[in-house]
Design a protein around this motif. Sequence first.
Motif, PDB file in Angstrom:
ATOM      1  N   LEU A 143       0.835  -1.205   0.000  1.00  0.00           N
ATOM      2  CA  LEU A 143       0.000   0.000   0.000  1.00  0.00           C
ATOM      3  C   LEU A 143       0.870   1.256   0.000  1.00  0.00           C
ATOM      4  O   LEU A 143       0.574   2.229  -0.705  1.00  0.00           O
ATOM      5  N   THR A 144       1.944   1.255   0.777  1.00  0.00           N
ATOM      6  CA  THR A 144       2.849   2.403   0.818  1.00  0.00           C
ATOM      7  C   THR A 144       3.417   2.715  -0.560  1.00  0.00           C
ATOM      8  O   THR A 144       3.436   3.872  -0.999  1.00  0.00           O
ATOM      9  N   LEU A 145       3.885   1.693  -1.248  1.00  0.00           N
ATOM     10  CA  LEU A 145       4.497   1.887  -2.564  1.00  0.00           C
ATOM     11  C   LEU A 145       3.486   2.424  -3.572  1.00  0.00           C
ATOM     12  O   LEU A 145       3.789   3.340  -4.348  1.00  0.00           O
ATOM     13  N   VAL A 146       2.283   1.869  -3.557  1.00  0.00           N
ATOM     14  CA  VAL A 146       1.268   2.310  -4.517  1.00  0.00           C
ATOM     15  C   VAL A 146       0.778   3.713  -4.196  1.00  0.00           C
ATOM     16  O   VAL A 146       0.668   4.570  -5.075  1.00  0.00           O
ATOM     17  N   TYR A 147       0.511   3.961  -2.904  1.00  0.00           N
ATOM     18  CA  TYR A 147      -0.023   5.267  -2.529  1.00  0.00           C
ATOM     19  C   TYR A 147       0.999   6.373  -2.743  1.00  0.00           C
ATOM     20  O   TYR A 147       0.709   7.384  -3.394  1.00  0.00           O
ATOM     21  N   SER A 148       2.197   6.200  -2.220  1.00  0.00           N
ATOM     22  CA  SER A 148       3.209   7.256  -2.328  1.00  0.00           C
ATOM     23  C   SER A 148       3.722   7.415  -3.746  1.00  0.00           C
ATOM     24  O   SER A 148       3.872   8.527  -4.243  1.00  0.00           O
ATOM     25  N   GLY A 149       3.996   6.287  -4.402  1.00  0.00           N
ATOM     26  CA  GLY A 149       4.638   6.347  -5.708  1.00  0.00           C
ATOM     27  C   GLY A 149       3.723   6.655  -6.861  1.00  0.00           C
ATOM     28  O   GLY A 149       4.197   7.101  -7.922  1.00  0.00           O
ATOM     29  N   PHE A 150       2.422   6.443  -6.667  1.00  0.00           N
ATOM     30  CA  PHE A 150       1.503   6.677  -7.795  1.00  0.00           C
ATOM     31  C   PHE A 150       0.306   7.542  -7.417  1.00  0.00           C
ATOM     32  O   PHE A 150       0.100   8.610  -8.004  1.00  0.00           O
ATOM     33  N   ILE A 151      -0.479   7.113  -6.432  1.00  0.00           N
ATOM     34  CA  ILE A 151      -1.708   7.850  -6.101  1.00  0.00           C
ATOM     35  C   ILE A 151      -1.384   9.279  -5.688  1.00  0.00           C
ATOM     36  O   ILE A 151      -1.903  10.245  -6.259  1.00  0.00           O
ATOM     37  N   TYR A 152      -0.516   9.419  -4.684  1.00  0.00           N
ATOM     38  CA  TYR A 152      -0.177  10.760  -4.222  1.00  0.00           C
ATOM     39  C   TYR A 152       0.680  11.514  -5.236  1.00  0.00           C
ATOM     40  O   TYR A 152       0.515  12.724  -5.411  1.00  0.00           O
ATOM     41  N   ALA A 153       1.576  10.825  -5.902  1.00  0.00           N
ATOM     42  CA  ALA A 153       2.426  11.487  -6.888  1.00  0.00           C
ATOM     43  C   ALA A 153       1.594  12.115  -8.000  1.00  0.00           C
ATOM     44  O   ALA A 153       1.894  13.216  -8.481  1.00  0.00           O
TER      45      ALA A 153
END
Length: 450
Positions: A143-153
Motif C-alpha cells: 500500500l505504501t508503494l502504490v499510494y506514495s509512488g503513484f496515487i499521491y504522486a
Amino acid sequence: MSHLFRHNEGANPALSIPSPQPKDYDWVLISGFIVILTQVGFAFIGAGSVRYKNAQSVVIKVFLGLFLTILIWWLFGYGFSFGDDFQTKFLGGTKLGGSKWEATQYGNDYTNFVFRAAGAAFGIAILAGASAERMTFLGWSVLTLVYSGFIYAGLTHWTLAAGWLSSLGFKDFSGAGVVFFAAGAAGLILTVILKPRKTRFDNGATLEFSRHSPLYIGFGSLLVFAGWLFYNGGVVAQGSQTQYSQGLVAVNTLIAGATGGFVSFVIRYFQYETTNLVALSRGVVSGLVAVSAAADDMKPWTAFIYGFVAALFYSILAKATPSVHIDDPAEVIPVYLGSGFIGIFLSGFFDTKAGAFYGFGFKLLGYQLLGLLIIFAWVVFFTILTLLALKGFGVLRIDDETERVGIDKSQCLGEAVVFANQVDEAPLLKQTELANLPSQLGSGYRSGFK
C-alpha cells in the motif's frame, strides 16, 4: 470593515505585487530536514492511539512507510510529480530514478526531492494510524508503494507542480487537499475494508479498546506542530527574500493550530464535563490541516476562523464515526478528511486573491469543491483496487490469533517495553519495600512482570 479584508505587504500599494525572487534552496533543504523529524511525532501519535500490545507495530509502520516512500519517490514518485509531462499536465515522465536531475539557478531537483519526499511521507504516516492493529506488514508495504509512488504522486503533479487541476483554478497552498484530505479519504476506505477490530462493536463486548497512552498523543502532536511550521514555511521557497510571506505563513500556522487545540479542548469539556489531552492534541493537528489550504493568502483573524471551524468539525466527526461502527483508532477521518475539507472549502470564501468575501464571486468555491471531488474519486478508486488485490492474495489483514495476542508479541519479538529477566525478578520484588506498597502498585503492576 473594509480594512479587515485588505491584504497588502506594506503601506505602499505598489509593493503588494512583488517581483519574482530567486529561490532560497538552503531554506528549503533545512525545512526538508525538519519535516522528516515530524515522523517521530506521527509515530508517537499512532503508538499512543492503540492498545499497548500493538504500539511497537504502529511505530514500525510509520518508519517503514517513511523509508519505502523515500525509495519509491527516488525511483518513480518524484518523476511522476515534477518531471516533464510533455504538455499533458497529467503525469510527469522524466527524472525517474534520479535521471537528469539538475541543480541550477532555475531549479534544484536534489533539494526539491528532499522537501517533497518528506511531505509525501506525511500521508503514509497518517495511514499507519488508520491501519493500526489490523494490517499485515506485507500488505502495508505494498500500500505504501502504490499510494506514495503513484496515487499521491499524481495528485502532486496536478496541483503542487502546476498540473491540470491547479491550471483549472483549484488552489491548495501546501496540501490541505492533496496531502491531508487525500490521506483521510484513503484512511476511510482502509478502515472500512479492514473492518473493525475483533469484538470492537459487539454487544456486550468486554475487551478494552481505550488508547493506552494519551501522553504519547500529546507529545507527538507537539512535535508535529513544530515540524508543520517548517513544512508550511518551506513551501515559500524564496525564504528570507520574502519576509512578509514567510512571517505571515508562520503566524497563520501558529494561530490556526493553537485555536484548533483550545476550541477542541473546550468543546470536549462541554460534551463530557471533563478535560481531555487527546481532544486538545487532535484539535491542534486539525487546525494545522485546515490552514494549510491557504496559509499564504489569509489574514491572522481568518486563521482563527479556520482553526475554530476545524475543531468544531473534528469534534462532531470524532463522536459520529464510532456510532456508525467505523473503527478509526487514530481518528484519521475526523482530523484529516474532515479538516482537509474544511480548509479547502473555506478558501473559497477567505482567499484574499480569489475568495467570495473579497469580491471575486464564488468561482473559486466551485473549483475547490470540484477539486475535492476529483481528489476523493482518484484516491478512493485506486485505494480500493489495491486493498482488494491484497485481500484477494490473503495478505491484507492479520489472522485472528495474531490479533488476539498482539502484533508486537506475535511478529515483533516482544512488546514495546520489555523488562529484563522479568520472570526471575519476581522473587526479588518481595524482598524490597515495594512488597509493602500493594495499593500503590495498582494497575501499573504489569501482567508480564510475575
